[in-house]
Write an enzyme that holds these catalytic residues in place. Sequence first.
Site, PDB file in Angstrom:
ATOM      1  NE  ARG A 189      28.853 -25.659  39.094  1.00 34.89           N
ATOM      2  CZ  ARG A 189      27.657 -26.230  39.351  1.00 34.89           C
ATOM      3  NH1 ARG A 189      26.783 -25.662  40.381  1.00 34.89           N
ATOM      4  NH2 ARG A 189      27.254 -27.075  38.783  1.00 34.89           N
ATOM      5  NE  ARG A 200      18.042 -26.247  40.313  1.00 38.04           N
ATOM      6  CZ  ARG A 200      19.237 -26.179  40.558  1.00 38.04           C
ATOM      7  NH1 ARG A 200      19.902 -25.545  41.536  1.00 38.04           N
ATOM      8  NH2 ARG A 200      20.154 -26.865  39.724  1.00 38.04           N
ATOM      9  CE  LYS A 240      20.015 -32.414  40.257  1.00 31.67           C
ATOM     10  NZ  LYS A 240      20.997 -31.354  39.459  1.00 31.67           N
ATOM     11  CG  ASN A 241      23.310 -34.463  38.838  1.00 31.42           C
ATOM     12  OD1 ASN A 241      22.343 -33.686  38.453  1.00 31.42           O
ATOM     13  ND2 ASN A 241      24.141 -34.430  39.773  1.00 31.42           N
ATOM     14  NE  ARG A 278      27.633 -25.775  35.885  1.00 33.05           N
ATOM     15  CZ  ARG A 278      28.515 -25.041  35.437  1.00 33.05           C
ATOM     16  NH1 ARG A 278      28.517 -23.946  35.071  1.00 33.05           N
ATOM     17  NH2 ARG A 278      29.649 -25.725  35.020  1.00 33.05           N
ATOM     18  CG  ASP A 295      26.207 -33.335  44.036  1.00 31.43           C
ATOM     19  OD1 ASP A 295      25.772 -33.799  42.992  1.00 31.43           O
ATOM     20  OD2 ASP A 295      26.801 -32.239  44.001  1.00 31.43           O
ATOM     21  CB  CYS A 332      25.286 -21.247  40.760  1.00 37.22           C
ATOM     22  SG  CYS A 332      26.108 -22.598  41.514  1.00 37.22           S
TER      23      CYS A 332
HETATM   24  C1  EPZ Z   1      27.971 -31.853  37.779  1.00 30.71           C
HETATM   25  O1  EPZ Z   1      28.034 -30.551  38.083  1.00 30.71           O
HETATM   26  C2  EPZ Z   1      26.626 -31.919  38.723  1.00 30.71           C
HETATM   27  N1  EPZ Z   1      25.524 -31.419  37.916  1.00 30.71           N
HETATM   28  C3  EPZ Z   1      26.822 -31.509  40.104  1.00 30.71           C
HETATM   29  O2  EPZ Z   1      25.535 -31.716  40.759  1.00 30.71           O
HETATM   30  C4  EPZ Z   1      27.951 -32.085  40.767  1.00 30.71           C
HETATM   31  O3  EPZ Z   1      28.133 -31.343  42.092  1.00 30.71           O
HETATM   32  C5  EPZ Z   1      29.175 -31.800  39.903  1.00 30.71           C
HETATM   33  O4  EPZ Z   1      28.982 -32.360  38.549  1.00 30.71           O
HETATM   34  C6  EPZ Z   1      30.280 -32.575  40.497  1.00 30.71           C
HETATM   35  O5  EPZ Z   1      30.127 -33.934  40.653  1.00 30.71           O
HETATM   36  C7  EPZ Z   1      24.973 -32.086  36.790  1.00 30.71           C
HETATM   37  O6  EPZ Z   1      25.481 -33.159  36.662  1.00 30.71           O
HETATM   38  C8  EPZ Z   1      23.755 -31.388  36.278  1.00 30.71           C
HETATM   39  P1  EPZ Z   1      32.013 -30.201  37.215  1.00 30.71           P
HETATM   40  P2  EPZ Z   1      29.290 -29.844  36.729  1.00 30.71           P
HETATM   41  O7  EPZ Z   1      32.189 -29.745  35.874  1.00 30.71           O
HETATM   42  O8  EPZ Z   1      29.293 -30.648  35.513  1.00 30.71           O
HETATM   43  C9  EPZ Z   1      35.128 -26.688  37.717  1.00 30.71           C
HETATM   44  C10 EPZ Z   1      23.762 -31.249  42.275  1.00 30.71           C
HETATM   45  O9  EPZ Z   1      23.645 -30.752  43.358  1.00 30.71           O
HETATM   46  N2  EPZ Z   1      35.188 -26.274  36.345  1.00 30.71           N
HETATM   47  O10 EPZ Z   1      32.508 -31.743  37.506  1.00 30.71           O
HETATM   48  O11 EPZ Z   1      29.054 -28.351  36.771  1.00 30.71           O
HETATM   49  C11 EPZ Z   1      33.754 -26.422  38.545  1.00 30.71           C
HETATM   50  O12 EPZ Z   1      33.909 -24.909  38.745  1.00 30.71           O
HETATM   51  C12 EPZ Z   1      24.780 -30.531  41.300  1.00 30.71           C
HETATM   52  O13 EPZ Z   1      22.995 -31.934  41.615  1.00 30.71           O
HETATM   53  C13 EPZ Z   1      35.996 -25.678  35.857  1.00 30.71           C
HETATM   54  O14 EPZ Z   1      36.868 -24.965  36.574  1.00 30.71           O
HETATM   55  O15 EPZ Z   1      30.565 -30.102  37.690  1.00 30.71           O
HETATM   56  C14 EPZ Z   1      33.803 -27.038  39.934  1.00 30.71           C
HETATM   57  O16 EPZ Z   1      34.569 -26.438  40.937  1.00 30.71           O
HETATM   58  C15 EPZ Z   1      25.463 -29.445  41.947  1.00 30.71           C
HETATM   59  N3  EPZ Z   1      35.889 -25.357  34.561  1.00 30.71           N
HETATM   60  C16 EPZ Z   1      34.634 -28.287  39.555  1.00 30.71           C
HETATM   61  O17 EPZ Z   1      35.218 -27.959  38.111  1.00 30.71           O
HETATM   62  C17 EPZ Z   1      35.120 -25.999  33.865  1.00 30.71           C
HETATM   63  O18 EPZ Z   1      35.150 -25.971  32.607  1.00 30.71           O
HETATM   64  C18 EPZ Z   1      33.676 -29.385  39.150  1.00 30.71           C
HETATM   65  O19 EPZ Z   1      32.840 -29.215  38.173  1.00 30.71           O
HETATM   66  C19 EPZ Z   1      34.114 -26.991  34.493  1.00 30.71           C
HETATM   67  C20 EPZ Z   1      34.095 -27.231  35.671  1.00 30.71           C
END
Ligand code: EPZ
Length: 422
Positions: A123, A399, A23-24, A94, A307, A118
């Site tokens: 996020r 999802r 998915k990701n 998202r 995850d 969320c």
């Molecule tokens: C991706 O989300 C995945 N989703 C998530 O999977 C996964 O948990 C996550 O990466 C971590 O591996 C997809 O790929 C579609 P991040 P993403 O940006 O890109 C903070 C699932 O269950 N952050 O690495 O949103 C953020 O709030 C989902 O399949 C900022 O602060 O994750 C989080 O605490 C859930 N500012 C941390 O960093 C930003 O601009 C990691 O977020 C961006 C992120």
Amino acid sequence: MLQSMRIIGGQPLVGEIQISGAKNLALPAIAASILTDETVTLNNMPNLADTSFMQDIAMHFGSNIQRISNNTYEFTTKKITTTIAPYDYVRKMRASILFLGSLLSRCGHAKISMPGGCAIGARAIDLHIYAMRKLGVHIEIENGYINAKADKLIGSDIIFDHITVGGTENAILASVTARGTTRIINASKEPEVIALCKMLNSMGGKIYHDNDSNTIIIDGVDKLHSTTFKIISDRIEAGTYAIAAAITKGKITLKDCVYDDLTLFFDCLKHAGIHISKNDNSVTVEGCDVIKPHSVTTAPHPMFHTDLQAQYMALMTIADGCSHITETVFENRFMHVNELNRMGANIVVQHNTAIINGVMRLNGARVMATDLRASVALVLAGLSADGETIVNRLYHIDRGYEDIDAKLSGCGAKLERVNVEQ
Ligand code: EPZ
């Protein structure tokens, strides 16, 4: 009418499960498909609520999508018809923020609603915006929308102060046709990010990944062309079903599971006494009588993936002793704790650490799904528990898990979907 899953637990799961496409990776790959006016063919696309919605958003921007077979889709975006992503789309998906980079690359402007938080956390997208600004994009936030414009994207050094998967992907999508070279420092090195780079290189991109320095280097090209690309196997789905074998003391072969994408996860299962055997194109997971407690801390790849945290916690609830799970990626990813405790688990949360005192067995109960991975953790707990478990708000699971009912019942699980008033 919302759907719930009714599970009768206690049955060891035995058999084979075909792992679907990731998915990701599918989500950023759909965003990448609008970077060219030629046809992009994606194989091994999982059929999920999230991928279907991401396809709807691509169509909103002007993509023509043909489903060639069950898991093969052709995307042709001859012209971008709008660069506005309304709130209604973004609040439900998202990952639609990933169209920001693609639209800027293709058209030089985009107006995307802020995604909002969320269940698992705020996020934020500040790192996405920082990356766009470094590439010369003029960004204003007004009325809940990101208004982004750039005459020409100019390659630059982007230094992330903490690792972000989506931020890295957006920076790659925006810089792949920028003028000059972009270096993304402290980039995410999740297998899905590396696969996205491979997909873009197959479209004519020039992207290199230096694993040691966590740097991704992108030499901007003028244009991208068509490609046929296979989505990699979903390691989170594979890890989920590995726990299904372990928690029911069964034996499941995960077809197309890539062991090397889950090395540390499988090491943790081995520490817990689970038998893992690596085959040519699959991994076989066999449960054990006494599950040993083993503590983990989540962190970006190659560490323990956040995850898989909820699913692993379900397993630790019936371990023979006390274990700790520390969540360092998201600020609120323990919502499954209360629901697991309703099934007889003994978990206490202190700050970002869950302390799990193993119990002999769980008891079936009515529980509430709150997010994608928490919901599947409750299904795993239900498969192990004595008696009947009802998992409400099943839309969370749909999802991210293709054909989960068939995959589990194909290994002997006793489950069915029921329509209930929530
Ligand atoms: C991706 O989300 C995945 N989703 C998530 O999977 C996964 O948990 C996550 O990466 C971590 O591996 C997809 O790929 C579609 P991040 P993403 O940006 O890109 C903070 C699932 O269950 N952050 O690495 O949103 C953020 O709030 C989902 O399949 C900022 O602060 O994750 C989080 O605490 C859930 N500012 C941390 O960093 C930003 O601009 C990691 O977020 C961006 C992120």
